[in-house]
Design an enzyme around this catalytic site. Structure first.
Site, mmCIF file in Angstrom:
data_model
loop_
_atom_site.group_PDB
_atom_site.id
_atom_site.type_symbol
_atom_site.label_atom_id
_atom_site.label_comp_id
_atom_site.label_asym_id
_atom_site.label_seq_id
_atom_site.Cartn_x
_atom_site.Cartn_y
_atom_site.Cartn_z
ATOM 1 N N GLU B 70 -0.258 46.407 2.820
ATOM 2 C CA GLU B 70 -1.821 46.096 2.384
ATOM 3 C C GLU B 70 -1.983 45.018 1.597
ATOM 4 O O GLU B 70 -3.131 44.231 2.163
ATOM 5 C CB GLU B 70 -2.264 47.336 1.563
ATOM 6 C CG GLU B 70 -2.425 48.676 2.678
ATOM 7 C CD GLU B 70 -1.254 49.370 2.640
ATOM 8 O OE1 GLU B 70 -0.221 49.222 2.138
ATOM 9 O OE2 GLU B 70 -0.915 50.445 3.544
ATOM 10 N N HIS B 139 -5.205 61.009 -0.238
ATOM 11 C CA HIS B 139 -5.884 60.542 0.839
ATOM 12 C C HIS B 139 -7.151 61.111 0.777
ATOM 13 O O HIS B 139 -7.545 61.346 2.086
ATOM 14 C CB HIS B 139 -5.049 61.121 2.202
ATOM 15 C CG HIS B 139 -3.840 60.484 2.401
ATOM 16 N ND1 HIS B 139 -2.525 60.583 1.582
ATOM 17 C CD2 HIS B 139 -3.079 59.486 3.256
ATOM 18 C CE1 HIS B 139 -1.580 59.796 2.026
ATOM 19 N NE2 HIS B 139 -1.866 59.343 3.082
#
Lengths: 374, 342, 327
Positions: B70, B139
């Site tokens: 990322e 998440h």
């Protein structure tokens, strides 16, 4: 035998699937006449008066104010005093069960707008009515679209092939407007007629669409069977500059709402959803540029550029003009001093949108000029 | 015009902008999927299928699958934006900001200011957020308040398919870095969405409904919850305005203040953790600027100050819902004296 | 010893190289002196001693190529063509600064020149360079990007992530490790595990180790690496061993260095001295040429300080501008 008559949720426009009884104007026990306003019906687009299709005594309000129901659902019952309550109860029960069954069976949605490729780009239109019947073609005004005809297209579709067209820069038609003057838009309408295989049509033009219809009659008279002009542009110089410029500029509901309200004699007709629908249209790519191009070609400096009054001078094409006396966009005075063969209808309680505020009367006059009934 | 899901609306916005502007590229983990693997190409189209089909239309040069890296690819998106591309990077779950936040808040967000107005960073980061997916603590978070805190970022939280398409197109056309939050539970929600491209401007709140008694402000998925609550309250005779600000940064505070001045009551609904979230931020600004208009204390509906739990029984309890919103609205309708007595 | 390709540079190029290195040196020496007076706000990290890296690399670049720099970025800025007056004014926090006084020493940038900013975050620049390389590749400009980073940055995850990304995306990016022996006060001998070249090779990136005080060696190695990368060969890596003459930041007492360490470096392996010796011995340039450059550079730096000192500070309204293009 005394009749029991149902009052059902009306269908305002082909897209309407459900509506709400916003308020009852008549209470049970009151006598109502056919054509009398008995309730306000609110749809996602607009609130409109419901004119009773029958005369008699209102015996029941089946739907309470504030209740949503699908088109065709029972909202009230009309019957003579002689009919006992028990019979009315039975009638309601029977209606409801049959209606529920038909709803479950149908499930089919109303036909929506279609698109056709023309020599001048994509044209969106809403067609209704028998394919072999004479054609009535609706041309909306600046910033409008085919939904402007929702209240009268269904009625006229009984005996005519009706086509409500989106002009370029509007609705679902192309947003490219290379020729934004009235003659240019007339060319687009003719291209759409070509693509749809329509040699000639009765034209119904509203506002700027009236000027477009006049331009068609001037350039291609053989394709115009009659002209019904509602608050048309093209017959005078004045036009509400604040409306045109404000409509182009408005990006928010609070700016757009008063402008849309100024279209109607009764501003309460403008619902939040109508505002949202117009805002959504205005956000589409190309719309703002198209509107600016059209406005600067047709209404430069807040004046109408095209004078099409002379088109009405010859009686060759049957023509009529329909105007709301309270029109705040184009003054109804433009209906004055027209040649004698042009029939003029003025509605007291209507503004710029007679086709929405007086749909039944307007439809009747269109049908009458086009040589048929409703 | 046709019914489209939240997922389709986003996919269509990406496709139309890529079609319109060759500088638009998309990148992210598995946004096509299957790269280098023996099976199907475009195997995933994003972990929840949002970008499916785009690689077939635009090719691997503009639909860039990335390694799980990322910092690497979010930073690359920022750098590419400085040098003429208009990248749309997908940070799969916003929870993953933990491994790449420097590239977002120290780099992309600050270029323009640090470089004296001489840099333009047209970067979009699309990211999934929100609870209700049984995805547990790493998440499921609603971390948009953290991004809203950072000057230089714009924060967009669409509440429906129509909103998602128009706001994503605006995000891609915008010349500032934009973080675009997609609630993962909304991907299958459908509504009418125009086929043509359109842009919804930032910083312009939407009135979902208008009422006289109470103003409810909600973001993202909470907008439909607030609407449900308003629907139920209407039957009780309580008339609510529901405002969807659409963007947390910029925030359309004037519209909220205007509505509060009309209703005198404010309920803020925010799925983010309750400390320093959008609800507390708006509450503070309304208290500062419209205290005189308030007929009742401002109420906030947010989850408890806990991580998002896994067990369905706990997660359902965690997320704000229409009942909790309605209860908060009702509490604002009680007489102030009674509130004081409670 | 094989003839350095750099020794075959034209007279103009040699003079340009010298002028840039001398400009960096004088700029940093002057900032060092001025900082001590207290006139320069904040903190500065000086590049003196490392000139051959910035100039040896950037001489192969044009405005279509980009670099991502570090907190020790003045040298990279000058080598990539940033305006010296604008830089000095920026360091003084003036409105006329390259970043309108909003960035300062650690954020000097000129995107139009492909200088994507000094960077206050160690390791912050490598992903940005990958992005610049991606833009060049996608837009087919023929450009490359250079990621400068120190030995400290080499331990950041962003460096490893960027090297991997550059390899799998086949990006035209060159990673330049300026290993000056210290990450802040900590020796790279302690903090860097393994071997930098092997790290790069582990990502499939060929690397070479170069004496970072030898302009000609750096110029040659960078030329080869950049040519290889520009022609589609994928990312490259350079490990430059060099030294800084000043502390991590101005005010750093450098108690961690050996007594006399910097004095020895200045006396024995100074980049500019070595350059001067090589070009005069090879009769490529005359002493006079170099002395002329020295005078011109001194005048330039003097003028940049004078104008920066007298330039106006930003106005309070400037506080609120340049956050967004539109908001």
């Amino acid at each position: 035998m005394a009749a029991i008559l149902p009052l059902t949720m009306p269908k305002f426009g082909l897209a309407m699937t459900e509506g709400m009884v916003a308020a009852w104007q008549k209470q049970p026990g009151e006598t109502i006449r056919q054509g009398e306003e008995i309730a306000d019906i609110e749809t996602s687009k607009i609130t409109s008066a419901y004119e009773s299709p029958v005369s008699g005594k209102l015996r029941r309000q089946v739907l309470e104010a504030g209740t949503m129901a699908p088109v065709g659902a029972l909202i009230g019952v009309v019957a003579d005093d002689a009919v006992p309550d028990a019979e009315i109860d039975a009638f309601i029960a029977d209606f409801q069960s049959r209606f529920a069954a038909s709803q479950a069976e149908a499930g089919a949605e109303a036909a929506g707008p279609e698109r056709v490729q023309t020599a001048q780009g994509t044209a969106q239109y809403l067609a209704a009515g028998p394919a072999e019947a004479p054609v009535i073609l609706f041309i909306h005004g600046f910033g409008g679209d085919l939904n402007n005809w929702m209240f009268l297209q269904p009625a006229l579709a009984e005996n005519f092939r009706t086509i409500a067209l989106d002009l370029p820069g509007h609705g679902g038609s192309t947003k490219q407007v290379p020729a934004p003057d009235a003659a240019g838009l007339a060319g687009f309408v003719l291209a759409a007629m070509d693509a749809l295989g329509i040699p000639a049509a009765h034209l119904v033009g509203h506002s700027m669409g009236g000027a477009v219809a006049l331009a068609m009659a001037r350039a291609n008279a053989e394709r115009v069977l009659s002209l019904s002009l509602i608050s048309p542009a093209g017959l005078g110089v004045e036009i509400n500059r604040g409306y045109i410029e404000g409509f182009i500029e408005a990006r928010r509901g609070k700016h757009l709402t008063p402008l849309l309200q100024s279209l109607f004699a009764d501003p309460t007709l403008v619902g939040q959803d109508m505002v949202e629908t117009v805002l959504r249209y205005k956000r589409l790519d190309g719309v703002e540029a198209a509107l600016r191009a059209i406005a600067s070609a047709q209404f430069p400096e807040g004046r109408q550029a095209a004078s099409l009054r002379a088109v009405l001078d010859t009686p060759r094409t049957p023509a009529q003009v329909i105007w709301g006396m309270r029109d705040a966009i184009i003054p109804a005075a433009h209906a004055e001093n027209l040649p004698a063969h042009v029939k003029v209808t003025l509605f007291d309680a209507a503004g710029h949108m007679a086709q929405m505020e007086r749909p039944a009367d307007t439809a009747e006059r269109i049908a009458s000029l086009a040589g048929g009934g409703i | 015009m046709s019914k489209k899901s939240f997922r389709q609306a986003i996919n269509e916005a990406l496709a139309q902008e890529m079609e319109r502007d060759p500088r638009v590229v998309i990148m992210g983990e598995d946004i096509a999927g299957g790269l280098g693997a023996p099976g199907e190409d475009d195997a995933w189209g994003g972990v929840l299928g949002v970008t499916k089909g785009l690689v077939g239309k635009f090719g691997r040069e503009r639909v860039l699958d990335t390694p799980i890296t990322e910092s690497g690819f979010i930073g690359a998106a920022a750098g590419a934006a400085l040098r003429g591309l208009r990248p749309v990077a997908e940070l799969m779950f916003v929870d993953f900001m933990g491994v790449c936040f420097d590239q977002i808040f120290n780099q992309a967000a600050k270029f323009r200011y640090m470089f004296g107005g001489k840099a333009t960073t047209p970067l979009v980061i699309r990211t999934m957020f929100g609870a209700g997916f049984r995805a547990a603590s790493q998440h499921s978070q609603c971390l948009y308040p953290i991004f809203t805190h950072i000057p230089g970022l714009k924060v967009v939280i669409p509440s429906s398919p129509y909103e998602a398409k128009g706001l994503l197109i605006q995000s891609i056309r915008d010349d500032d870095p934009v973080i675009f939050f997609e609630h993962k539970v909304m991907y299958d929600v459908e509504e009418e969405v125009p086929d043509e491209p359109y842009a919804i401007p930032f910083g312009e709140a939407r009135f979902v409904r208008e009422g006289d008694d109470v103003t409810i402000v909600a973001f993202g998925r909470m907008v439909s919850m607030a609407s449900q609550a308003a629907e139920a309250l209407a039957k009780e005779g309580v008339s609510c305005s529901v405002i969807d600000p659409r963007t947390a940064s910029p925030l359309d505070l004037p519209t909220i203040l205007e509505s509060v001045r009309e209703t005198g009551r404010l309920v803020l609904v925010d799925e983010a953790s309750p400390r320093c979230n959008l609800a507390t931020d708006i509450s503070a600004q309304v208290a500062e600027q419209a205290f005189d208009a308030l007929k009742a204390p401002i109420r906030m509906v947010s989850p408890p100050h806990t991580p998002v739990p896994f067990a369905p029984a706990l997660e359902d309890e965690f997320v704000p819902n229409a009942e909790k919103i309605a209860a908060a609205v009702r509490s604002t309708m009680r007489a102030p004296s009674k509130q004081a007595a409670e | 010893m094989a003839m350095s390709r750099a020794l075959q540079l034209s007279r103009e190029d040699l003079l340009r190289a010298y002028r840039q290195m001398r400009t960096i040196r004088e700029f940093e020496e002057r900032v060092h002196a001025e900082f001590a007076t207290g006139d320069i706000p904040g903190f500065v990290h000086l590049y003196a001693g490392e000139e051959a890296s910035a100039v040896g690399v950037c001489m192969h670049l044009t405005d279509k190529d980009a670099i991502a720099s570090t907190h020790r970025g003045h040298g990279h800025c000058i080598a990539k063509g940033c305006d010296v007056h604008g830089m000095m004014a920026e360091i003084y926090g003036r409105k006329s600064g390259l970043c309108a006084g909003k960035g300062g020493s650690m954020h000097i940038a000129d995107v139009s020149k492909g200088m994507l900013g000094a960077n206050g975050i160690v390791g912050g620049g490598a992903p940005l360079a990958c992005g610049a390389a991606l833009a060049a590749k996608t837009l087919k400009t023929g450009g490359v990007a250079v990621a400068f980073g120190g030995d400290g940055a080499s331990n950041q995850g962003t460096t490893a992530e960027s090297m991997n990304l550059a390899t799998v995306w086949k990006l035209p990016v060159i990673f330049v490790l300026e290993d000056n022996g210290y990450a802040e006060s900590t020796a790279s001998g302690w903090s860097v595990g393994g071997d930098a070249i092997k790290r790069a090779e582990g990502f499939g990136i060929p690397g070479v180790r170069v004496d970072g005080h030898d302009f000609f060696a750096v110029h040659d190695a960078a030329g080869e690496a950049i040519e290889r990368t520009r022609s589609g060969g994928g990312p490259s890596f350079l490990h430059l061993k060099l030294n800084r003459y000043y502390g991590h930041f101005e005010g750093d007492g450098q108690a961690y260095r050996r007594d006399g360490e910097v004095a020895g470096l200045r006396a024995e392996i100074d980049t500019l001295d070595r350059f001067r010796r090589r070009v005069t011995e090879a009769k490529l340039l005359e002493e006079n040429d170099l002395a002329g450059v020295d005078r011109e550079v001194l005048a330039l730096i003097e003028d940049s300080v004078r104008t920066a000192k007298s330039a106006a500070a930003p106005k309070s309204a400037d506080l609120l501008t340049d956050v967004y293009l539109s908001y």
